[in-house]
Design a protein around this motif. Structure first.
Motif, mmCIF file in Angstrom:
data_model
loop_
_atom_site.group_PDB
_atom_site.id
_atom_site.type_symbol
_atom_site.label_atom_id
_atom_site.label_comp_id
_atom_site.label_asym_id
_atom_site.label_seq_id
_atom_site.Cartn_x
_atom_site.Cartn_y
_atom_site.Cartn_z
ATOM 1 N N LEU A 93 -15.982 0.591 22.733
ATOM 2 C CA LEU A 93 -15.115 0.560 24.026
ATOM 3 C C LEU A 93 -14.370 1.716 24.292
ATOM 4 C CD1 LEU A 93 -14.823 -3.315 24.315
ATOM 5 C CD2 LEU A 93 -16.464 -1.904 25.337
ATOM 6 N N PRO A 94 -14.177 2.190 25.612
ATOM 7 C CA PRO A 94 -13.453 3.254 25.700
ATOM 8 C C PRO A 94 -11.883 3.519 25.177
ATOM 9 C CG PRO A 94 -14.336 2.553 27.756
ATOM 10 C CD PRO A 94 -14.615 1.363 26.747
ATOM 11 N N GLU A 95 -11.181 2.494 24.707
ATOM 12 C CA GLU A 95 -9.958 2.553 24.371
ATOM 13 C C GLU A 95 -9.913 2.206 22.844
ATOM 14 O OE1 GLU A 95 -10.739 -1.613 25.446
ATOM 15 O OE2 GLU A 95 -11.384 0.225 26.338
ATOM 16 N N LYS A 96 -10.798 2.434 22.251
ATOM 17 C CA LYS A 96 -10.829 1.866 20.845
ATOM 18 C C LYS A 96 -10.087 3.082 19.856
ATOM 19 C CE LYS A 96 -13.639 1.047 16.720
ATOM 20 N NZ LYS A 96 -14.739 0.336 16.094
ATOM 21 N N VAL A 97 -10.288 4.354 20.259
ATOM 22 C CA VAL A 97 -9.585 5.325 19.024
ATOM 23 C C VAL A 97 -8.332 5.434 19.693
ATOM 24 C CG1 VAL A 97 -9.509 7.935 18.862
ATOM 25 C CG2 VAL A 97 -11.771 6.792 18.822
ATOM 26 N N GLN A 98 -7.581 5.437 20.893
ATOM 27 C CA GLN A 98 -6.420 5.492 21.219
ATOM 28 C C GLN A 98 -5.604 4.359 20.581
ATOM 29 O OE1 GLN A 98 -5.771 5.953 25.166
ATOM 30 N NE2 GLN A 98 -3.382 5.851 25.197
ATOM 31 N N THR A 99 -6.330 2.922 21.065
ATOM 32 C CA THR A 99 -5.637 1.783 20.446
ATOM 33 C C THR A 99 -5.280 1.817 19.147
ATOM 34 O OG1 THR A 99 -6.481 0.422 22.093
ATOM 35 C CG2 THR A 99 -5.834 -0.703 20.450
ATOM 36 N N THR A 100 -6.264 2.355 18.261
ATOM 37 C CA THR A 100 -6.323 2.059 16.808
ATOM 38 C C THR A 100 -5.374 3.353 16.290
ATOM 39 O OG1 THR A 100 -8.754 1.453 16.607
ATOM 40 C CG2 THR A 100 -7.615 2.442 14.763
ATOM 41 N N LEU A 101 -5.365 4.384 16.817
ATOM 42 C CA LEU A 101 -4.198 5.417 16.273
ATOM 43 C C LEU A 101 -2.667 4.916 16.633
ATOM 44 C CD1 LEU A 101 -6.035 8.765 17.245
ATOM 45 C CD2 LEU A 101 -5.871 7.681 14.984
ATOM 46 N N GLU A 102 -2.565 4.368 18.028
ATOM 47 C CA GLU A 102 -1.299 3.708 18.263
ATOM 48 C C GLU A 102 -0.912 2.841 17.304
ATOM 49 O OE1 GLU A 102 -1.800 2.597 22.315
ATOM 50 O OE2 GLU A 102 -1.513 4.330 23.126
ATOM 51 N N PHE A 103 -1.657 1.680 16.574
ATOM 52 C CA PHE A 103 -1.380 1.097 15.737
ATOM 53 C C PHE A 103 -0.885 1.617 14.421
ATOM 54 C CE2 PHE A 103 -1.928 -2.131 12.569
ATOM 55 C CZ PHE A 103 -1.262 -3.448 13.193
ATOM 56 N N PHE A 104 -1.671 2.620 14.041
ATOM 57 C CA PHE A 104 -1.365 3.208 12.712
ATOM 58 C C PHE A 104 -0.082 3.942 12.939
ATOM 59 C CE2 PHE A 104 -5.997 3.518 11.503
ATOM 60 C CZ PHE A 104 -5.680 2.819 10.191
ATOM 61 N N HIS A 105 0.318 4.520 14.134
ATOM 62 C CA HIS A 105 1.445 5.490 14.286
ATOM 63 C C HIS A 105 2.596 4.457 14.219
ATOM 64 C CE1 HIS A 105 -0.579 9.158 14.477
ATOM 65 N NE2 HIS A 105 -1.024 8.952 15.735
ATOM 66 N N SER A 106 2.587 3.130 14.925
ATOM 67 C CA SER A 106 3.550 2.233 14.713
ATOM 68 C C SER A 106 3.629 1.346 13.685
ATOM 69 C CB SER A 106 3.473 1.597 16.017
ATOM 70 O OG SER A 106 2.157 0.598 16.012
ATOM 71 N N HIS A 107 2.748 1.765 12.694
ATOM 72 C CA HIS A 107 2.890 0.738 11.548
ATOM 73 C C HIS A 107 2.593 1.758 10.143
ATOM 74 C CE1 HIS A 107 1.913 -2.191 14.532
ATOM 75 N NE2 HIS A 107 2.551 -3.076 13.566
ATOM 76 N N PRO A 108 3.497 2.702 10.083
ATOM 77 C CA PRO A 108 3.198 3.757 8.944
ATOM 78 C C PRO A 108 2.817 3.160 7.346
ATOM 79 C CG PRO A 108 5.363 3.884 9.429
ATOM 80 C CD PRO A 108 4.833 2.669 10.400
ATOM 81 N N LYS A 109 3.162 2.080 7.277
ATOM 82 C CA LYS A 109 2.600 1.607 5.730
ATOM 83 C C LYS A 109 1.495 0.874 5.584
ATOM 84 C CE LYS A 109 7.782 0.763 4.397
ATOM 85 N NZ LYS A 109 8.447 -0.330 4.071
ATOM 86 N N ILE A 110 0.707 0.807 6.992
ATOM 87 C CA ILE A 110 -0.761 0.211 7.033
ATOM 88 C C ILE A 110 -1.660 1.058 6.688
ATOM 89 C CG2 ILE A 110 -2.389 -1.160 8.320
ATOM 90 C CD1 ILE A 110 -0.129 -2.823 7.342
ATOM 91 N N ASP A 111 -2.396 0.809 5.770
ATOM 92 C CA ASP A 111 -3.608 1.984 5.490
ATOM 93 C C ASP A 111 -4.942 1.730 6.047
ATOM 94 O OD1 ASP A 111 -2.024 3.425 3.897
ATOM 95 O OD2 ASP A 111 -2.669 2.579 1.920
ATOM 96 N N LEU A 112 -5.091 0.317 6.364
ATOM 97 C CA LEU A 112 -6.519 -0.053 7.061
ATOM 98 C C LEU A 112 -6.176 -1.143 7.944
ATOM 99 C CD1 LEU A 112 -9.694 -0.665 5.132
ATOM 100 C CD2 LEU A 112 -8.774 -2.729 6.359
ATOM 101 N N VAL A 113 -7.101 -1.036 9.217
ATOM 102 C CA VAL A 113 -7.288 -1.966 10.219
ATOM 103 C C VAL A 113 -8.236 -2.404 10.267
ATOM 104 C CG1 VAL A 113 -5.032 -1.239 11.210
ATOM 105 C CG2 VAL A 113 -7.171 -0.085 12.074
ATOM 106 N N ILE A 114 -8.613 -3.623 10.884
ATOM 107 C CA ILE A 114 -9.802 -4.046 11.359
ATOM 108 C C ILE A 114 -9.471 -4.700 12.904
ATOM 109 C CG2 ILE A 114 -11.670 -5.921 11.459
ATOM 110 C CD1 ILE A 114 -11.741 -4.165 9.128
#
Length: 237
Positions: A93-114
């Motif tokens: 879906l069109p927002e996948k990359v942006q949404t995922t990167l925003e999550f990583f940037h706001s959670h710097p200690k997280i290494d992996l997301v689903i």
């Protein structure tokens, strides 16, 4: 820099649709790694057509040892700070990359997301509106040892995790189970509740939503992945 890793094999039917959903979300300095495991259909023609017009796409000849080894090879080629796994037959879906990167940037200690997925049929008609709800997905090491819910189609991880992931042991049931558990062991995994992928199910899928393996086979898988995880975590073997 983002790396998207796709392992292809006889994927001509849906591959173009998947590529068209991914490429608009990537910047000029990102890369799309495609490792093909010896396709006999028109998959390579599709890949060659795209690589001829888009330098972000990097095509490789896979090891020819199945889907786990093919994804391992693709991940090994990646150079990105963030690595996304992609199946050859889904749609992002069109927002996948942006949404995922925003999550990583706001959670710097997280290494992996689903991120959540919408389960669809061949024509992209909805079968189940939420993979998370359908499979009762939760994070956590012990929980996912018993019943692993980590799924590559919704997976992204930081490049720094590569040194702990690779090599992927040959005895693990699937690559995404292994990668998810490696991150979960140190409480470095998280769920993104947004539905960011149309997860297409058809008769040629390489994986199953609900396994048809016997209880004995599933027990063997759990023992095997527990053993190799123990070796990797405590002995770095």
């Amino acid at each position: 820099m983002i790396s998207v890793c796709i392992a292809t094999y006889n994927g001509e039917k849906y591959l173009e649709e998947q590529l068209e959903s991914i490429l608009p979300q990537l910047d000029s300095h990102d890369e799309l790694i495609i490792s093909d495991d010896g396709s006999k259909d028109g998959t390579l023609r599709i890949i060659d057509r795209y690589t001829a017009k888009d330098k972000r796409i990097k095509k490789f000849k896979g090891p020819g040892k199945g889907v786990i080894a093919n994804f391992e090879f693709a991940i090994n080629q990646s150079q990105g700070e963030f690595i996304f796994l992609a199946d050859q037959d889904d749609v992002w879906l069109p927002e996948k990359v942006q949404t995922t990167l925003e999550f990583f940037h706001s959670h710097p200690k997280i290494d992996l997301v689903i991120s959540d997925l919408v389960i669809v049929d061949e024509q992209l008609e909805v079968i189940e509106p939420s993979y998370f709800e359908y499979r009762n997905v939760t994070i956590g090491f012990l929980h996912n040892i018993v019943k692993n819910k980590y799924i590559g189609a919704g997976m992204a991880f930081r490049g720094r995790l590569k040194t702990r992931i690779l090599p992927i042991p040959a005895k693990v049931p699937m690559h995404d189970m292994w990668i998810g558990l490696i991150a979960a062991y140190r409480n470095k995994s998280a769920l993104i509740p947004q539905k960011l992928t149309l997860y297409r199910r058809h008769h040629n899928n390489a994986s199953e939503i609900d396994t048809k393996a016997s209880f004995f086979q599933q027990l063997k898988w759990r023992c095997a992945i527990s053993y190799v995880l123990f070796k990797r975590i405590f002995f770095n073997a």
